[in-house]
Write a protein that holds these residues in place. Sequence first.
Motif, PDB file in Angstrom:
ATOM      1  N   GLU B   6      37.156   0.662  61.819  1.00  0.00           N
ATOM      2  CA  GLU B   6      36.576   1.962  62.167  1.00  0.00           C
ATOM      3  C   GLU B   6      35.051   1.886  62.141  1.00  0.00           C
ATOM      4  N   PRO B   7      34.386   2.652  63.011  1.00  0.00           N
ATOM      5  CA  PRO B   7      32.920   2.668  62.963  1.00  0.00           C
ATOM      6  C   PRO B   7      32.440   3.318  61.666  1.00  0.00           C
ATOM      7  N   THR B   8      31.249   2.934  61.239  1.00  0.00           N
ATOM      8  CA  THR B   8      30.670   3.502  60.016  1.00  0.00           C
ATOM      9  C   THR B   8      29.558   4.500  60.358  1.00  0.00           C
ATOM     10  N   LEU B   9      29.186   5.265  59.349  1.00  0.00           N
ATOM     11  CA  LEU B   9      28.057   6.181  59.500  1.00  0.00           C
ATOM     12  C   LEU B   9      26.801   5.426  59.927  1.00  0.00           C
ATOM     13  N   HIS B  10      26.589   4.258  59.344  1.00  0.00           N
ATOM     14  CA  HIS B  10      25.413   3.465  59.698  1.00  0.00           C
ATOM     15  C   HIS B  10      25.408   3.127  61.187  1.00  0.00           C
ATOM     16  N   GLU B  11      26.592   2.750  61.706  1.00  0.00           N
ATOM     17  CA  GLU B  11      26.659   2.356  63.115  1.00  0.00           C
ATOM     18  C   GLU B  11      26.492   3.559  64.054  1.00  0.00           C
ATOM     19  N   LEU B  12      27.115   4.666  63.689  1.00  0.00           N
ATOM     20  CA  LEU B  12      27.054   5.839  64.563  1.00  0.00           C
ATOM     21  C   LEU B  12      25.710   6.556  64.440  1.00  0.00           C
ATOM     22  N   GLY B  13      25.139   6.544  63.234  1.00  0.00           N
ATOM     23  CA  GLY B  13      23.849   7.192  63.017  1.00  0.00           C
ATOM     24  C   GLY B  13      24.003   8.676  62.731  1.00  0.00           C
ATOM     25  N   GLU B  14      22.951   9.241  62.133  1.00  0.00           N
ATOM     26  CA  GLU B  14      22.977  10.641  61.733  1.00  0.00           C
ATOM     27  C   GLU B  14      23.250  11.563  62.922  1.00  0.00           C
ATOM     28  N   PHE B  15      22.490  11.375  64.002  1.00  0.00           N
ATOM     29  CA  PHE B  15      22.608  12.332  65.104  1.00  0.00           C
ATOM     30  C   PHE B  15      23.940  12.169  65.851  1.00  0.00           C
ATOM     31  N   GLY B  16      24.400  10.930  65.976  1.00  0.00           N
ATOM     32  CA  GLY B  16      25.696  10.704  66.612  1.00  0.00           C
ATOM     33  C   GLY B  16      26.824  11.346  65.829  1.00  0.00           C
ATOM     34  N   MET B  17      26.765  11.221  64.503  1.00  0.00           N
ATOM     35  CA  MET B  17      27.810  11.825  63.669  1.00  0.00           C
ATOM     36  C   MET B  17      27.751  13.343  63.761  1.00  0.00           C
ATOM     37  N   ILE B  18      26.550  13.893  63.705  1.00  0.00           N
ATOM     38  CA  ILE B  18      26.427  15.359  63.769  1.00  0.00           C
ATOM     39  C   ILE B  18      26.954  15.871  65.104  1.00  0.00           C
ATOM     40  N   ASP B  19      26.655  15.150  66.195  1.00  0.00           N
ATOM     41  CA  ASP B  19      27.188  15.560  67.504  1.00  0.00           C
ATOM     42  C   ASP B  19      28.709  15.665  67.447  1.00  0.00           C
ATOM     43  N   ARG B  20      29.362  14.673  66.825  1.00  0.00           N
ATOM     44  CA  ARG B  20      30.819  14.728  66.743  1.00  0.00           C
ATOM     45  C   ARG B  20      31.302  15.870  65.864  1.00  0.00           C
ATOM     46  N   ILE B 127      30.924  27.267  60.025  1.00  0.00           N
ATOM     47  CA  ILE B 127      29.908  26.404  59.408  1.00  0.00           C
ATOM     48  C   ILE B 127      28.769  26.319  60.409  1.00  0.00           C
ATOM     49  N   VAL B 128      27.642  26.921  60.052  1.00  0.00           N
ATOM     50  CA  VAL B 128      26.593  27.162  61.039  1.00  0.00           C
ATOM     51  C   VAL B 128      25.469  26.133  61.006  1.00  0.00           C
ATOM     52  N   GLY B 129      25.490  25.246  60.005  1.00  0.00           N
ATOM     53  CA  GLY B 129      24.437  24.247  59.950  1.00  0.00           C
ATOM     54  C   GLY B 129      24.673  23.291  58.815  1.00  0.00           C
ATOM     55  N   GLY B 130      23.861  22.245  58.758  1.00  0.00           N
ATOM     56  CA  GLY B 130      24.042  21.280  57.685  1.00  0.00           C
ATOM     57  C   GLY B 130      23.015  20.182  57.723  1.00  0.00           C
ATOM     58  N   ASP B 131      23.216  19.239  56.809  1.00  0.00           N
ATOM     59  CA  ASP B 131      22.354  18.071  56.722  1.00  0.00           C
ATOM     60  C   ASP B 131      23.246  16.899  56.336  1.00  0.00           C
ATOM     61  N   LEU B 132      22.977  15.739  56.912  1.00  0.00           N
ATOM     62  CA  LEU B 132      23.792  14.545  56.693  1.00  0.00           C
ATOM     63  C   LEU B 132      22.848  13.440  56.262  1.00  0.00           C
TER      64      LEU B 132
END
Lengths: 318, 318
Positions: B6-20, B127-132
């Motif tokens: 499975e891909p990791t957070l490091h590989e997908l990156g903050e913005f890629g993960m948030i998009d998903r 859930i209207v916002g967040g930080d990763l």
Amino acid sequence: MTDSGEPTLHELGEFGMIDRLVSGRRQPAGVSVGPGDDAAVVSTPDGRIVVSTDMLVEGRHFRLDWSAPHDVGRKAIAQNAADIESMGARCSSFVVGFGAPPDTAVPRVQELSDGMWQEASALGAGIVGGDLVASPQWVVSVTALGDLGGRAPVLRSGARAGSVVAVAGELGRSAAGYLLWHRGIKGFDELRRWHLVPRPPYGQGIAAAQAGALAMTDVSDGLLADLGHIAEASGVAIDLAADALAPDVDAVSAAAAAAGVEPLALVLAGGEDHALVACFPGAVPAGWRVIGTVADGAPEVLVGGRPWTGPAGWQSFD
Amino acid sequence: MTDSGEPTLHELGEFGMIDRLVSGRRQPAGVSVGPGDDAAVVSTPDGRIVVSTDMLVEGRHFRLDWSAPHDVGRKAIAQNAADIESMGARCSSFVVGFGAPPDTAVPRVQELSDGMWQEASALGAGIVGGDLVASPQWVVSVTALGDLGGRAPVLRSGARAGSVVAVAGELGRSAAGYLLWHRGIKGFDELRRWHLVPRPPYGQGIAAAQAGALAMTDVSDGLLADLGHIAEASGVAIDLAADALAPDVDAVSAAAAAAGVEPLALVLAGGEDHALVACFPGAVPAGWRVIGTVADGAPEVLVGGRPWTGPAGWQSFD
């Protein structure tokens, strides 16, 4: 008890520590229920609330061998406040989650809280609630609430061709300071300090909104990265004039030389200064300086008409 | 990539993960700006906002060998929602800070988010916002926002002599489940599940407020501890009738016997069920059951007229 004889969080306990943290704090008008109940109650005069949250993790977002707890508290509030400012809103209140090891000295937690209150008070805001838990390292999670005063929020998506790009606040200082700390380079005290405690241009978010700003964000990931978000959201191309960034380049050039990096790279890609950057349809308000223009085209951010080939910005999972 | 590909957070990156994480989510009415800008904007129809925050740290508030990420997400939302309910308010929205190691598998973060959305949707909230961010272990920090619908908030300080104490929801289940997990006792699946995902009595906070509740809180630290907060804040003595707690005692007695503890101790001192407990001037609304009375006297909580001598409740820095 710590080696220096101070009580620890474990000894004082959650409720004892919270009692000390809330004691003697003066809440601003508009806070009808403050800390001490299950939730706080804050007035929202125009029937809307602006809300944003940021989490800071020790070792990742701050180091306790660089920052005093007071600095960490100020930084945590400042970077959240910048998100509220960048919507064109005024910060009204904050809630704070704080995790720390049970052997943490009580005065260090008090200092963190004092730093938060100092920064919040400068905004006319209060810390209205929180949570205190055990954690292997310090974690500071701040949620900021803001008031738009009846205005429309200034989003990232409103930029359009023909508008100008302007900035309020400074660029590159935090990145310069980080490099100095990271490489153990002495001197440049103000830049080193800037990295520990950013100085967002409080009040300029509202000023920009009142002046008709079309789009706005704060520089947290780096000028290019954050303007890239505006370019993407608005579907526009942005072109920066490197000359217009000369004051920032000058301010970091000696430190950049000491660290062996290009000063313009710090200004374009360095994050965490929490300057505000906005697009205006015409004249910009006092305190803002024009640094570029907006045009039709594929979403991108150019420098002097060309793509930037240096480092692009901070990423959370590098 | 993880061992299972499975891909990791490091590989997908903050913005890629948030998009998903934000993709395909439907925000409720009242959210005029959702995720994707510097802050969200949520309507507050009566000109006030109720706000509360809780931080959950892996290894302290949940264990990933006990809880699926989906459970952690539901629990984090549920315990924050209970704080809003206990003010007599309705949850309107949440913001979430999430820290995790860069090698975390992307699907696990998606599952956490799905659990959060399931629980939030059950409340009609979003859930209207967040930080990763990157963190050595999972940290979930939730801030809940609520709407009082024009009513006064129900505080801890309003109890007075002559009122009755009543509870909505269950007691002792989470503590029983914790003991079963902790001691590796098989069976009792529902209680074990209850510990992973609490079930606050959603809607009963508003019902209590509408019925004239004088004081209210949720049972997060344990019934005695949380009623102790009401006794302190209100300056009253509370006397619980052990008989009235029989349904809860019965529900955990087999598990308590298996674990070798007194079932009443689980009911009186076990936290994290997030039942609501309130003081009413007279009749209690449907869904509430009377468990005690309020009298003048030094702030304390008695059981059958006597101090409780068993364990007293959960503390954060034990």
